[in-house]
Design a protein around this motif. Structure first.
Motif, mmCIF file in Angstrom:
data_model
loop_
_atom_site.group_PDB
_atom_site.id
_atom_site.type_symbol
_atom_site.label_atom_id
_atom_site.label_comp_id
_atom_site.label_asym_id
_atom_site.label_seq_id
_atom_site.Cartn_x
_atom_site.Cartn_y
_atom_site.Cartn_z
ATOM 1 N N THR A 83 -56.752 75.576 44.259
ATOM 2 C CA THR A 83 -57.791 74.729 43.688
ATOM 3 C C THR A 83 -57.462 73.245 43.839
ATOM 4 O OG1 THR A 83 -58.391 76.443 42.086
ATOM 5 C CG2 THR A 83 -59.080 74.205 41.588
ATOM 6 N N SER A 84 -56.193 72.888 43.635
ATOM 7 C CA SER A 84 -55.785 71.486 43.772
ATOM 8 C C SER A 84 -56.092 70.963 45.167
ATOM 9 C CB SER A 84 -54.283 71.349 43.496
ATOM 10 O OG SER A 84 -53.924 71.957 42.275
ATOM 11 N N LEU A 85 -55.848 71.786 46.172
ATOM 12 C CA LEU A 85 -56.061 71.377 47.556
ATOM 13 C C LEU A 85 -57.548 71.283 47.893
ATOM 14 C CD1 LEU A 85 -53.290 73.643 49.078
ATOM 15 C CD2 LEU A 85 -53.207 71.163 48.912
ATOM 16 N N VAL A 86 -58.338 72.198 47.355
ATOM 17 C CA VAL A 86 -59.783 72.146 47.590
ATOM 18 C C VAL A 86 -60.379 70.913 46.922
ATOM 19 C CG1 VAL A 86 -61.981 73.323 47.177
ATOM 20 C CG2 VAL A 86 -59.976 74.646 47.862
ATOM 21 N N ALA A 87 -59.895 70.578 45.732
ATOM 22 C CA ALA A 87 -60.391 69.396 45.031
ATOM 23 C C ALA A 87 -60.108 68.129 45.835
ATOM 24 C CB ALA A 87 -59.750 69.293 43.649
ATOM 25 N N ARG A 88 -58.922 68.057 46.437
ATOM 26 C CA ARG A 88 -58.612 66.880 47.252
ATOM 27 C C ARG A 88 -59.513 66.820 48.475
ATOM 28 N NH1 ARG A 88 -52.810 66.412 49.771
ATOM 29 N NH2 ARG A 88 -53.649 68.195 50.886
ATOM 30 N N ALA A 89 -59.755 67.972 49.111
ATOM 31 C CA ALA A 89 -60.638 68.002 50.277
ATOM 32 C C ALA A 89 -62.037 67.508 49.904
ATOM 33 C CB ALA A 89 -60.706 69.416 50.845
ATOM 34 N N ALA A 90 -62.507 67.897 48.721
ATOM 35 C CA ALA A 90 -63.831 67.465 48.275
ATOM 36 C C ALA A 90 -63.900 65.951 48.137
ATOM 37 C CB ALA A 90 -64.168 68.122 46.940
ATOM 38 N N ALA A 91 -62.799 65.347 47.657
ATOM 39 C CA ALA A 91 -62.781 63.902 47.405
ATOM 40 C C ALA A 91 -62.465 63.084 48.645
ATOM 41 C CB ALA A 91 -61.756 63.592 46.317
ATOM 42 N N THR A 92 -61.975 63.739 49.696
ATOM 43 C CA THR A 92 -61.581 62.998 50.898
ATOM 44 C C THR A 92 -62.396 63.440 52.113
ATOM 45 O OG1 THR A 92 -59.752 64.577 51.234
ATOM 46 C CG2 THR A 92 -59.247 62.540 50.040
ATOM 47 N N ILE A 93 -62.133 64.619 52.619
ATOM 48 C CA ILE A 93 -62.824 65.115 53.815
ATOM 49 C C ILE A 93 -64.334 65.185 53.604
ATOM 50 C CG2 ILE A 93 -63.057 67.063 55.401
ATOM 51 C CD1 ILE A 93 -60.156 67.809 54.723
ATOM 52 N N PHE A 94 -64.751 65.641 52.405
ATOM 53 C CA PHE A 94 -66.172 65.836 52.118
ATOM 54 C C PHE A 94 -66.734 64.741 51.209
ATOM 55 C CE2 PHE A 94 -64.508 70.243 52.729
ATOM 56 C CZ PHE A 94 -65.163 70.509 53.926
ATOM 57 N N ALA A 95 -66.106 63.571 51.211
ATOM 58 C CA ALA A 95 -66.534 62.491 50.313
ATOM 59 C C ALA A 95 -67.986 62.098 50.544
ATOM 60 C CB ALA A 95 -65.625 61.279 50.482
ATOM 61 N N GLY A 96 -68.436 62.139 51.800
ATOM 62 C CA GLY A 96 -69.800 61.736 52.112
ATOM 63 C C GLY A 96 -70.801 62.863 52.099
ATOM 64 N N ARG A 97 -70.349 64.087 51.802
ATOM 65 C CA ARG A 97 -71.237 65.254 51.804
ATOM 66 C C ARG A 97 -72.107 65.281 50.543
ATOM 67 N NH1 ARG A 97 -70.564 70.687 53.798
ATOM 68 N NH2 ARG A 97 -69.079 69.854 55.350
ATOM 69 N N GLU A 98 -73.333 65.715 50.710
ATOM 70 C CA GLU A 98 -74.254 65.819 49.578
ATOM 71 C C GLU A 98 -73.706 66.782 48.532
ATOM 72 O OE1 GLU A 98 -78.927 67.131 48.706
ATOM 73 O OE2 GLU A 98 -78.125 67.091 50.757
ATOM 74 N N ARG A 99 -73.877 66.415 47.264
ATOM 75 C CA ARG A 99 -73.442 67.253 46.148
ATOM 76 C C ARG A 99 -74.601 68.078 45.626
ATOM 77 N NH1 ARG A 99 -68.970 65.418 48.417
ATOM 78 N NH2 ARG A 99 -67.220 65.183 46.988
ATOM 79 N N PRO A 100 -74.311 69.239 45.048
ATOM 80 C CA PRO A 100 -72.972 69.788 44.843
ATOM 81 C C PRO A 100 -72.407 70.458 46.094
ATOM 82 C CG PRO A 100 -74.606 71.264 43.903
ATOM 83 C CD PRO A 100 -75.359 70.049 44.371
ATOM 84 N N LEU A 101 -71.077 70.494 46.157
ATOM 85 C CA LEU A 101 -70.359 71.182 47.217
ATOM 86 C C LEU A 101 -70.070 72.613 46.782
ATOM 87 C CD1 LEU A 101 -67.570 68.657 48.326
ATOM 88 C CD2 LEU A 101 -69.460 69.464 49.738
ATOM 89 N N ARG A 102 -70.198 73.535 47.704
ATOM 90 C CA ARG A 102 -69.831 74.921 47.437
ATOM 91 C C ARG A 102 -68.824 75.344 48.495
ATOM 92 N NH1 ARG A 102 -75.158 74.618 45.549
ATOM 93 N NH2 ARG A 102 -75.492 75.711 43.550
ATOM 94 N N LEU A 103 -67.580 75.552 48.083
ATOM 95 C CA LEU A 103 -66.490 75.875 49.005
ATOM 96 C C LEU A 103 -65.798 77.160 48.557
ATOM 97 C CD1 LEU A 103 -64.954 72.288 49.317
ATOM 98 C CD2 LEU A 103 -66.464 73.414 50.963
#
Length: 379
Positions: A83-103
């Motif tokens: 979960t920690s790693l997915v949260a970082r990906a959401a804030a960095t790799i997917f920072a510009g992706r429309e919310r909500p994110l589903r991973l």
């Protein structure tokens, strides 16, 4: 001291045959369900900086990670949590992706465990999904609905118990008692281990004897909707009361969907992961010796990487789920079923390998399961 090469480290193991096939089938089925709810699969790094896990999970849980130093002297860890790693990906790799994110993901995690642990494995596989960027009861209910669909798919919905709590019930009480971080951890452990006598003695040092006796009931508050009504009789601080109201609202939806047989409220089931901020839940199966999964809301985790976002998710423990399914006669049959095996041997006088494998490839093209007779000595 060198170990015999025939041995593997304690807490590790091989998987083969029907069990290995069943594990793959479970992974595929659960990921397919996640896909049906529009979750996108992500693969996270196996090794990362230890400080990431220490900050996200809390020092006591992160300390169980396998750690080693990089060539530049920085402390690394083999992934103890996804979960920690997915949260970082959401804030960095997917920072510009429309919310909500589903991973969603399938990932092995590695943790040092005491040998007395019920499921003493230092490597385990987790299947999880995370909904990031939605702060609503609908997002919480989406997680629970997905869990119910997974359990129903495997025929486990009649033997499951999903326990619900909200970490803010505990946080409100700890705040009211003005506990320091060390005392908070001690109180959380006493509640989580159902040690009501020691909990009452602990609380007596921070409140009146009567309040201590009443609050010690937290370890016994487990059941259906009536538990929330009971809790309101003695939990009066605003922070905890708001959490009880959220649980009551969620329970109303669960009842409307006719799913209440699968759920319980358990105010004594307190998560030890520091990143949870609201709803928490754990998934139990009657045939399992321990829980097979759990999750909750972690609204502050992505703040470590920039912007704080609301988030909720859960993981299933593949090892525990596999053990449960292997324990049923039907699943054993499914796991071992691979269709009739067609044995192919070369009966030509000159042992023509071309003929042998031409026949094998034709049968495979038809979807047949084959085995080559490789016992004969070739010319």
């Amino acid at each position: 001291m060198s170990e015999p090469l025939s041995r593997i480290p304690a807490g590790m193991r091989y998987y083969c045959g029907p069990e290995a096939r069943l594990r793959r089938a479970i992974e595929a089925a659960v990921i397919s369900i996640f896909d049906g709810w529009s979750y996108e699969e992500i693969t996270t790094p196996t090794i990362d900086y230890y400080s990431l896990f220490e900050h996200a999970m809390g020092p006591s849980e992160a300390h169980r990670a396998f750690r080693f130093s990089d060539t530049d002297g920085r402390l690394l860890a083999v992934r103890p949590d996804a979960t920690s790693l997915v949260a970082r990906a959401a804030a960095t790799i997917f920072a510009g992706r429309e919310r909500p994110l589903r991973l969603c993901y399938v990932a092995p995690v590695f943790r040092q465990q005491p040998q007395s642990h019920a499921e003493w494995r230092r490597e385990s596989n987790q299947i999880g999904c995370e909904l990031i960027g939605a702060d609503s009861s609908a997002a919480d209910m989406e997680m629970l609905a997905i869990v119910c669909e997974v359990l129903q798919h495997f025929g486990l919905d009649r033997s499951c118990s999903i326990t619900l709590n909200d970490i803010e019930v505990f946080n409100g009480i700890a705040e009211e008692l003005r506990l320091d971080p060390e005392s908070r951890d001690q109180m959380r452990e006493l509640i989580d281990t159902r040690n009501s006598a020691d909990l009452e003695r602990f609380l007596a040092r921070h409140s009146s004897a009567e309040d201590a006796r009443v609050l010690a009931r937290l370890t016994q508050l487990s059941g259906k909707r009536e538990i929330l009504d009971d809790a309101r009789q003695f939990i009066t601080n605003p922070r905890s009361r708001s959490a009880l109201d959220r649980l009551a609202g969620l329970w109303s939806v669960i009842e409307s969907l006719e799913l209440s047989d699968h759920f319980e409220v358990d105010l004594g089931d307190v998560s030890r992961l520091d990143y949870y901020t609201g709803l928490t839940f754990k998934i139990y199966i009657e045939a399992a010796g321990s829980r097979i999964g759990g999750g909750g809301r972690y609204d502050g985790l992505t703040a470590s990487f920039g912007k704080a976002e609301p988030a909720v998710g859960f993981v299933l423990e593949l090892d525990a789920l596999t053990n449960v399914l292997l324990g049923s006669a039907e699943s054993k049959s499914d796991a071992s079923a691979g269709g009739d095996v067609q044995r192919i041997a070369d009966n030509t006088p000159d042992k023509d390998l071309t003929s042998l494998f031409r026949s094998a490839r034709k049968r495979r093209a038809l979807g047949e399961r084959i085995v080559i007779d490789a016992t004969e000595v070739l010319p």
